[in-house]
Design an enzyme around this catalytic site. Structure first.
Site, PDB file in Angstrom:
ATOM      1  N   GLY A 264       0.837  -1.196   0.000  1.00 51.10           N
ATOM      2  CA  GLY A 264       0.000   0.000   0.000  1.00 51.10           C
ATOM      3  C   GLY A 264       0.869   1.242   0.000  1.00 51.10           C
ATOM      4  N   ALA A 265       1.885   1.204   0.844  1.00 48.04           N
ATOM      5  CA  ALA A 265       2.801   2.330   0.961  1.00 48.04           C
ATOM      6  C   ALA A 265       4.047   1.895   1.716  1.00 48.04           C
ATOM      7  CB  ALA A 265       2.132   3.489   1.702  1.00 48.04           C
ATOM      8  N   MET A 266       5.101   2.716   1.644  1.00 48.14           N
ATOM      9  CA  MET A 266       6.362   2.359   2.299  1.00 48.14           C
ATOM     10  C   MET A 266       6.988   3.584   2.940  1.00 48.14           C
ATOM     11  SD  MET A 266       8.567   0.067   3.040  1.00 48.14           S
ATOM     12  CE  MET A 266       9.920   0.553   4.121  1.00 48.14           C
ATOM     13  N   GLU A 267       7.396   3.393   4.205  1.00 50.56           N
ATOM     14  CA  GLU A 267       7.808   4.513   5.057  1.00 50.56           C
ATOM     15  C   GLU A 267       9.263   4.965   4.879  1.00 50.56           C
ATOM     16  OE1 GLU A 267       7.141   1.363   6.006  1.00 50.56           O
ATOM     17  OE2 GLU A 267       8.321   0.728   7.744  1.00 50.56           O
ATOM     18  N   ASN A 268       9.786   5.013   3.651  1.00 48.58           N
ATOM     19  CA  ASN A 268      11.140   5.522   3.449  1.00 48.58           C
ATOM     20  C   ASN A 268      11.253   6.896   4.096  1.00 48.58           C
ATOM     21  OD1 ASN A 268      11.436   3.331   1.442  1.00 48.58           O
ATOM     22  ND2 ASN A 268      10.009   4.623   0.302  1.00 48.58           N
ATOM     23  N   HIS A 300      -0.343   6.356   8.873  1.00 49.83           N
ATOM     24  CA  HIS A 300       0.438   5.178   9.246  1.00 49.83           C
ATOM     25  C   HIS A 300       1.919   5.370   8.870  1.00 49.83           C
ATOM     26  CE1 HIS A 300       0.985   0.682   9.553  1.00 49.83           C
ATOM     27  NE2 HIS A 300       1.975   0.974   8.731  1.00 49.83           N
ATOM     28  N   GLU A 301       2.155   5.768   7.648  1.00 46.72           N
ATOM     29  CA  GLU A 301       3.555   5.909   7.209  1.00 46.72           C
ATOM     30  C   GLU A 301       4.235   7.060   7.952  1.00 46.72           C
ATOM     31  OE1 GLU A 301       4.423   3.368   5.720  1.00 46.72           O
ATOM     32  OE2 GLU A 301       2.469   2.709   4.966  1.00 46.72           O
ATOM     33  N   HIS A 304       5.540   6.029  11.224  1.00 42.58           N
ATOM     34  CA  HIS A 304       6.787   5.270  11.124  1.00 42.58           C
ATOM     35  C   HIS A 304       8.035   6.161  11.125  1.00 42.58           C
ATOM     36  CE1 HIS A 304       5.689   1.094  10.480  1.00 42.58           C
ATOM     37  NE2 HIS A 304       5.012   1.301   9.366  1.00 42.58           N
ATOM     38  N   GLU A 323       5.063  -2.312  12.851  1.00 43.65           N
ATOM     39  CA  GLU A 323       3.783  -2.262  12.136  1.00 43.65           C
ATOM     40  C   GLU A 323       2.589  -2.134  13.075  1.00 43.65           C
ATOM     41  OE1 GLU A 323       3.768  -1.475   9.308  1.00 43.65           O
ATOM     42  OE2 GLU A 323       5.681  -2.103   8.481  1.00 43.65           O
TER      43      GLU A 323
END
Ligand code: BES
Ligand code: ZN
Length: 855
Positions: A264-268, A300-301, A304, A323
């Site tokens: 869905g998405a990524m917390e870079n 959410h991201e 993080h 998570e």
């Protein structure tokens, strides 16, 4: 020695990394210098790399020593070993590597994504997705979360393009025909958080949060869809700075919508990547559910950035901490932003999903030892996210929100720029609360399952007892039981008693098998799991249940939700009769909470999967009997000033009536409203429109299919595209369903979506047999085309193949093909299938009899 962990005699502290991606040849060239500390003299350096060609390796130190090394790749362990002709003395060295690789189409590592412009021409974007262990596909690195380092990235790109990485651009120059962008040093962080995106990207204006500019990026033409995501990004970042009591750790924050994205998405850190549906949305044309999705993922991201990025788990067994915590914080942030969304009530749906999987013998503890990173992949599931977030919420409510927050602050401050484990969080929370956290929490985190709390009256005492809840009495044949017999939890129980017109709340810690609570003689009713935060189920003795049901209006929505959800689970487990459950559903005709309705409707769907086909019209009649009164009261059109949740409920009820309830009048009116809407005559509420599309697919013919296919292709928002895409799985005619199946593999549906569409087809009672045949025939092609996790997600659909014949066939197929999705995934699917088939065998006749009165 563990073959999955890198040796620690050489440790990196800084990467100066230059990459030159070429979107025309789909390749990239890279050079990097890694500052390393040699702890013990050695003649070899070992790091991770996969599908990279390392063309040069040299190492130097400040004493003028310089050695050329010979790299040797080991594909199996995804490592490279560079041998040097003599030993490197302890101290600081600089390792320089040159390498090349391909921009792949598997949505992992450094990959390519594509989109079409208005004229139909295809354009490419290069993007990265590194979690859990794919940074090694883009550049050689120590690809474990505990090897934190500073990254200084330089990208050499086509001057017509734009590039984004974790930090801001500090220098831009021309070199040959290239535009060379140098990015600022990152904070000390893990490799899986590095990111770069290159393409014809457009950005919103930036909004400052303290000193960090926040922007949303997308491919050309979509900026009009960025405002909502941008707003929640800014708001939630401010919320988290206040909650965590620490400034955002990056120097800027970019949120990028990538046309092809596996998760869905990524917390870079500083460069969060999303699939388009999770970031871009037209606020005026989207339903509540669609907006909530964007808000959730963005929050959410952002959560993080501290929890995960600033402080990171030491190894992948700790992924739940990342998570679960981000999921918990996401709800907290959204609830603070839009309390009218009542996000903690909707969280009940997530908790319920976790209670399903955790009610299996094949469940697992939230945290368990992980050796191979491959097993880490199987941990991205409902137990990590939803059970994890649920038990954190339970703990927060138990300790008190402020105490909990203070513990979190202390944890983050103490471990900033470093790594930590579950024990470290417990220590910080323990200090803040002066309570022994592991005593309470270890049972929830390190043991599988959860308790069923049974409540009964004995004289003037309320007796509560606990035992593990499972749907089946025994594990599936041959499987080892998880957990131990007589397993108990420390259950923080909240009870509300109603006696003689006054209500009062009692809190107790249920640790033994049984606890007794004195109650007043005038007792009217008891609600166990008051407030609904507990991660357990409740079974009331019949007379207590009757008293609760008589006072449904006294229950909070989450308590009604839990009441229905637990009653359904207890019936599926055979601990109560199915007909009692069906009687219970009749008491909810006046219900107005959409979450309570969602659990009722989900149970009707489950029955639809086990009902005899001849009885299906009668099940539809039962659905109409339960749902129609509430829908009639709401009507088709939103009233001025009506709240968003009511509007969404209208859509949800219409959908249930028009599909599962097969209500002809609803289908007719849906067709009328839709026709008026597309003709531009009458605007339909955005909460109703997705339901209309689903209803028309259910009732549709080939002409409607072609229309929806055209609309899928011409969609102007990600949400619109999704509605029509999933509608293609909602038709009933075999020849149309065959077309949709074919489209999951012929390139018409993006690989990021194909596995989910195939899963939807497996769960449709009209498509499931066709879909299962298709899956069996095309398994290898799916395996080749789908991104990581795709096959596992698609295969989840087998839980709906709930006939004895299909179940046998499913077992035979997986056995023959020796399929393993890592962890216990497959065993969980098979056990869920068994539960459905067992329910049919046990209660099928009773269901049929019950339905006889509906038509
Ligand atoms: N860290 C994950 C993304 C991820 C998932 C990477 C699986 C590798 C494997 C990210 O923070 C995440 O949790 N994304 C969710 C959305 C979120 C709102 C629950 C996702 O991708 O579904
Ligand atoms: Zn996450």
């Amino acid at each position: 020695m563990d073959p999955y962990r890198l040796p620690r005699h050489v440790v990196p502290s800084r990467y100066d990394l230059r990459l030159e991606p070429d979107l025309a040849t789909l390749t990239f060239r890279g050079e990097e210098t890694v500052a390393v500390t040699v702890a013990e003299a050695t003649d070899e350096v070992v790091f991770n790399a996969v599908e990279l060609a390392i063309t040069e390796a040299t190492i130097q130190n400040d004493r003028g020593e310089s050695l050329r090394g010979v790299p040797a790749m080991d594909e199996a362990t995804e490592r490279c070993r560079v041998a040097f002709p003599s030993r490197l003395a302890p101290g600081g060295w600089r390792l320089s590597l040159a390498f090349t690789g391909r921009l792949n189409d598997k949505l992992r590592g450094f990959y390519r994504s594509s989109y079409k412009d208005a004229s139909g021409a295809t354009h490419l974007v290069a993007a990265t997705q590194f979690e859990a262990t794919d940074a090694r596909r883009a550049f050689p690195c120590w690809d474990e979360p505990a090897f934190k380092a500073v990254f200084a990235v330089t990208l050499a790109i086509d001057p017509a393009l734009t590039a984004v990485s974790n930090t801001s651009v500090v220098a831009e120059r021309r070199e040959g025909g290239k535009k060379v962008l140098a990015f600022a040093d990152t904070i000390r962080m893990s490799t899986y958080l590095v990111a770069f995106v290159v393409g014809e990207l457009e950005a919103t204006d930036s909004v400052l949060v303290r000193r960090a500019p926040v922007r949303v990026w997308c491919v050309p033409g979509k900026l009009r869809l960025a405002a909502f995501g941008h707003a929640i990004a800014v708001t939630s970042l401010r919320f988290f700075e206040a909650y965590y009591g620490l400034p955002y750790p990056g120097d800027k924050l970019d949120l990028l919508a990538i046309p092809d994205f596996a998760a869905g998405a990524m917390e870079n850190l500083g460069a969060i990547t999303f699939r388009e549906t999770a970031l871009l949305v037209d606020e005026r044309a989207a339903s509540h559910t669609e907006l909530e999705r964007v808000a959730d993922v963005v929050a959410h991201e952002n959560a993080h950035m501290w929890f995960g990025d600033l402080v990171t788990m030491s190894w992948w067994n700790g992924i739940w901490l990342n998570e679960a915590f981000a999921t918990f914080m996401e709800i907290l942030a959204i609830d603070a932003w839009k309390p009218e969304w009542r996000r903690w009530v909707t969280f009940g749906v997530s908790r319920a999903a976790a209670l399903v999987v955790d009610g299996l013998h094949s469940t697992r503890p939230i945290e368990f030892p992980v050796r191979a990173p491959r097993d880490a992949d199987a941990m991205f599931d409902v137990l990590t996210y939803e059970k994890g977030a649920s038990v954190l919420r339970m703990l927060e409510q138990y300790l008190g929100a402020d105490v909990f927050r203070d513990g979190v602050r202390a944890y983050l401050t103490q471990h900033a720029y470093a790594n930590a484990d579950t024990g470290d969080l417990w220590a910080a929370l323990g200090k803040a609360s002066r309570q022994p956290i592991p005593d309470v929490m270890d049972g929830w985190i390190f043991k599988p399952g959860y308790p069923l709390v049974s409540a009964r009256l004995e004289g003037r005492e309320l007796v509560l007892s606990q035992q593990r809840f499972t749907y089946l009495p025994e594990p599936l044949d041959g499987a080892e039981p998880s957990g131990e017999p007589g397993q108990r939890w420390r259950v923080p129980v909240q009870i509300r008693t109603q006696a003689g017109g006054t209500s009062s709340v009692t809190r107790l810690m249920l640790s033994a098998a049984e606890a007794r609570v004195p109650v007043a003689e005038t007792l009217d009713a008891v609600v166990v799991n008051e407030g609904g935060h507990g991660f357990y189920r409740v079974r009331y003795a019949p007379e207590l249940l009757e008293r609760v049901i008589r006072r449904l209006d006294d229950l909070a929505p989450i308590e009604r939700f839990n009441l229905v959800n637990d009653a359904w689970a207890v019936a599926v487990a055979g601990l109560a009769s199915l007909t009692d459950y069906l009687d219970l559903t009749a008491r909810f005709r006046g219900e107005r909470d959409r979450n309570v309705w969602s659990v009722l409707i989900a149970s009707f769907h489950a029955l639809n999967r086990i009902v005899e086909p001849a009885d299906r019209p009668r099940l539809a009649a039962l659905v109409r009997d339960r749902v129609a009164p509430a829908f009639a009261e709401l009507g088709w059109t939103a009233r001025p000033g009506e709240d968003e949740l009511t509007r969404q409920l209208r859509g949800d009820l219409a959908r249930a009536l028009g599909t599962l309830g097969d209500d002809r009048a609803v289908q007719q009116e849906a067709a009328n409203l839709y026709a008026a809407h597309v003709a531009g005559g009458r605007e339909v509420d955005p909460n109703l429109l997705p339901a209309l599309i689903a209803i028309l697919a259910h009732a549709g013919d080939p002409a409607r299919y072609d229309e929806f296919l055209r609309r899928f292709r011409a969609a102007t928002t990600p949400q619109e595209e999704q509605r029509y895409l999933y509608a293609l799985a909602g038709f009933r005619q075999p020849e149309l369903l065959r077309q949709t199946l074919a489209r999951t593999l012929n390139g018409e549906i993006r690989t990021q979506d194909a596995s989910f569409v195939a899963r939807a087809l497996l769960t449709s009672v009209y498509a499931r047999e066709l879909a299962w045949d298709f899956v069996k025939t095309n398994w290898d092609a799916m395996e080749r085309q789908y991104p990581k996790h795709g096959l596992r997600r698609m295969a989840e659909g087998v839980v709906a193949l709930a006939t004895p014949e299909l179940e046998r066939d499913v077992h035979a197929f997986f056995r023959e093909r020796k399929i393993d999705f890592g962890g216990k995934t497959l065993a969980q699917y098979l056990e869920q299938l068994r539960i459905a088939v067992a329910l049919r065998a046990r209660d099928g006749v009773a269901l049929s009899k019950y339905l006889a009165r509906f038509r």
